[in-house]
Enzyme design. Structure first.
Site, mmCIF file in Angstrom:
data_model
loop_
_atom_site.group_PDB
_atom_site.id
_atom_site.type_symbol
_atom_site.label_atom_id
_atom_site.label_comp_id
_atom_site.label_asym_id
_atom_site.label_seq_id
_atom_site.Cartn_x
_atom_site.Cartn_y
_atom_site.Cartn_z
ATOM 1 N N SER A 175 0.847 -1.199 0.000
ATOM 2 C CA SER A 175 0.000 0.000 0.000
ATOM 3 C C SER A 175 0.877 1.242 0.000
ATOM 4 O O SER A 175 2.000 1.219 0.526
ATOM 5 C CB SER A 175 -0.875 0.017 1.252
ATOM 6 O OG SER A 175 -1.503 1.278 1.399
ATOM 7 N N TYR A 189 -1.635 -1.128 10.321
ATOM 8 C CA TYR A 189 -1.781 -1.388 8.886
ATOM 9 C C TYR A 189 -0.567 -0.872 8.123
ATOM 10 O O TYR A 189 0.036 -1.588 7.310
ATOM 11 C CB TYR A 189 -3.059 -0.710 8.386
ATOM 12 C CG TYR A 189 -3.326 -0.865 6.902
ATOM 13 C CD1 TYR A 189 -3.793 -2.061 6.373
ATOM 14 C CD2 TYR A 189 -3.125 0.209 6.029
ATOM 15 C CE1 TYR A 189 -4.059 -2.196 5.018
ATOM 16 C CE2 TYR A 189 -3.387 0.078 4.672
ATOM 17 C CZ TYR A 189 -3.851 -1.119 4.171
ATOM 18 O OH TYR A 189 -4.105 -1.251 2.823
HETATM 19 N N1 LIG Z 1 -8.685 -0.259 -1.595
HETATM 20 C C1 LIG Z 1 -7.617 0.473 -1.417
HETATM 21 O O1 LIG Z 1 -7.648 1.706 -1.545
HETATM 22 C C2 LIG Z 1 -6.301 -0.155 -1.056
HETATM 23 C C3 LIG Z 1 -5.175 0.670 -0.986
HETATM 24 C C4 LIG Z 1 -3.947 0.107 -0.675
HETATM 25 C C5 LIG Z 1 -3.839 -1.246 -0.459
HETATM 26 N N2 LIG Z 1 -4.961 -2.034 -0.521
HETATM 27 C C6 LIG Z 1 -4.762 -3.458 -0.266
HETATM 28 O O2 LIG Z 1 -5.379 -4.220 -1.280
HETATM 29 C C7 LIG Z 1 -5.795 -5.480 -0.763
HETATM 30 C C8 LIG Z 1 -7.260 -5.711 -1.105
HETATM 31 O O3 LIG Z 1 -7.974 -4.635 -0.548
HETATM 32 P P1 LIG Z 1 -9.487 -4.299 -0.931
HETATM 33 O O4 LIG Z 1 -9.588 -2.828 -0.930
HETATM 34 O O5 LIG Z 1 -9.913 -5.077 -2.127
HETATM 35 O O6 LIG Z 1 -10.185 -4.829 0.408
HETATM 36 P P2 LIG Z 1 -11.644 -5.402 0.703
HETATM 37 O O7 LIG Z 1 -12.615 -4.966 -0.334
HETATM 38 O O8 LIG Z 1 -11.903 -5.055 2.130
HETATM 39 O O9 LIG Z 1 -11.403 -6.989 0.566
HETATM 40 C C9 LIG Z 1 -10.557 -7.636 1.453
HETATM 41 C C10 LIG Z 1 -10.498 -9.108 1.097
HETATM 42 O O10 LIG Z 1 -9.674 -9.770 2.062
HETATM 43 C C11 LIG Z 1 -10.372 -10.877 2.629
HETATM 44 N N3 LIG Z 1 -10.029 -11.020 4.028
HETATM 45 C C12 LIG Z 1 -10.054 -10.038 4.979
HETATM 46 N N4 LIG Z 1 -9.714 -10.530 6.164
HETATM 47 C C13 LIG Z 1 -9.472 -11.852 5.985
HETATM 48 C C14 LIG Z 1 -9.098 -12.904 6.853
HETATM 49 N N5 LIG Z 1 -8.910 -12.703 8.167
HETATM 50 N N6 LIG Z 1 -8.951 -14.139 6.355
HETATM 51 C C15 LIG Z 1 -9.169 -14.363 5.033
HETATM 52 N N7 LIG Z 1 -9.513 -13.407 4.151
HETATM 53 C C16 LIG Z 1 -9.678 -12.162 4.624
HETATM 54 C C17 LIG Z 1 -11.849 -10.526 2.442
HETATM 55 O O11 LIG Z 1 -12.607 -11.704 2.285
HETATM 56 P P3 LIG Z 1 -13.664 -12.249 3.360
HETATM 57 O O12 LIG Z 1 -14.283 -11.043 4.036
HETATM 58 O O13 LIG Z 1 -14.592 -13.082 2.561
HETATM 59 O O14 LIG Z 1 -12.846 -13.073 4.268
HETATM 60 C C18 LIG Z 1 -11.858 -9.757 1.130
HETATM 61 O O15 LIG Z 1 -11.956 -10.640 0.039
HETATM 62 C C19 LIG Z 1 -5.534 -5.427 0.744
HETATM 63 O O16 LIG Z 1 -4.323 -6.061 1.043
HETATM 64 C C20 LIG Z 1 -5.423 -3.939 1.025
HETATM 65 O O17 LIG Z 1 -4.623 -3.667 2.143
HETATM 66 C C21 LIG Z 1 -6.176 -1.524 -0.809
#
Ligand SMILES: NC(=O)c1ccc[n+]([C@@H]2O[C@H](COP(=O)([O-])OP(=O)(O)OC[C@H]3O[C@@H](n4cnc5c(N)ncnc54)[C@H](OP(=O)(O)O)[C@@H]3O)[C@@H](O)[C@H]2O)c1
Length: 278
Positions: A175, A189
């Protein structure tokens, strides 16, 4: 496939038919469709960036083995999803050996071409505020580091042999907050993502002799459930491209890193943030 379109335009010009033979992404797809089907293990496939990534790889002919806490949702647009889904709580390291065994069972001796460590959590205070280095509980530190850092380590170690056979690649999702303080993302985080970026460098070094590439992508603000409600309004004006990104814009970069187009790329962390890092 959007990746073809842009390549075709830039190589042949807008009025000519795209020359697919010149497109490295096309090479990967024809390989996948010609019996040498590629397989991907993807954590956090149920929503956001992970969901868009599963969809893109599936459209390109890859088999997607998905992992998340929830059961497979039949609305996910990739085939044989239930059979290719492993339900796992990634915050519990004791659950990882069982999940890895399940993944191996589904691979059934076949090679693994890519592992995408995408699942991540970014807890907030009960009023939605930022959890900083004075206010983060030990429980939050532990769960964040287990999901965001320890799970990628254990999955990569556990699937090493299958990745080696395929000369596969690993993509860790870090990130932009690994390198700066953010108005909403908390300290646990941010530090977990900085550690994951460092881990990517270490792993790139350690896995390279076995033909496995290890890279990271560092998204900025991408429109998913993980964003705080105010993020878009507050940050879009100061992002050089003046908007937040979409999950499919992240998925395309992950796809590139797993394709033969990136065959000499390892140990990189690619920013995907509309220029926010400049
Ligand atoms: N969106 C952004 O702006 C952003 C920016 C920088 C980095 N990121 C990174 O990108 C990645 C994806 O983020 P996103 O925005 O797509 O997040 P999201 O929409 O909140 O999705 C998170 C995913 O992780 C899974 N997950 C969460 N906790 C878990 C656990 N304890 N065990 C197994 N699975 C788990 C969730 O599945 P379930 O709930 O079904 O378990 C979901 O599929 C993350 O690593 C995040 O830190 C995102």
């Amino acid at each position: 496939m959007p990746l073809h379109e842009s390549k075709g335009d830039s190589v042949a010009g807008p009025t000519s038919a795209p020359d697919l033979a010149l497109c490295p992404f096309h090479d990967d797809r024809s390989h996948a469709q010609a019996g040498g089907r590629k397989t991907l293990v993807l954590t956090g496939a149920s929503r956001g960036i992970g969901h868009a990534t599963g969809k893109l790889f599936s459209e390109a002919g890859w088999r997607v083995i998905s992992c998340s806490r929830q059961p497979f949702d039949s609305r996910c647009p990739w085939e044989s999803g239930v059979n290719n889904h492993v339900q796992v709580e990634l915050s519990d390291h004791r659950a990882l050996p069982g999940a890895i065994a399940e993944i191996k069972k589904r691979l059934n001796g076949e090679p693994l071409h890519a592992l995408i460590n995408n699942a991540g959590i970014s807890p907030k205070a009960s009023d939605g505020g930022r959890l900083n280095s004075l206010t983060t509980s030990i429980g939050t530190w532990m769960s964040v580091f287990h999901v965001n850092l320890v799970a990628p380590i254990l999955l990569s170690q556990g699937l090493f042999e299958e990745l080696k056979v395929a000369s596969g690649s690993i993509v860790n999702v870090t990130s932009i907050v690994g390198t700066r303080v953010h108005p909403f993302a908390g300290t646990a985080y941010a530090t977990s993502k900085a550690a994951l970026a460092c881990l990517t460098r270490e792993m790139a070094h350690d896995y390279a002799p076995f033909g496995i590439r290890v890279n990271a992508i560092a998204p900025g603000e991408i429109k998913t459930d993980i964003l705080s409600p105010e993020t878009e309004a507050k940050l879009a004006p100061i992002i050089p491209l003046h908007r937040v990104g979409t999950p499919d814009e992240v998925a395309k970069v992950i796809f590139f890193l797993c394709s033969s187009a990136a065959s000499y790329v390892t140990g990189a962390e690619v920013p995907i943030n509309g220029g926010q890092h400049v």
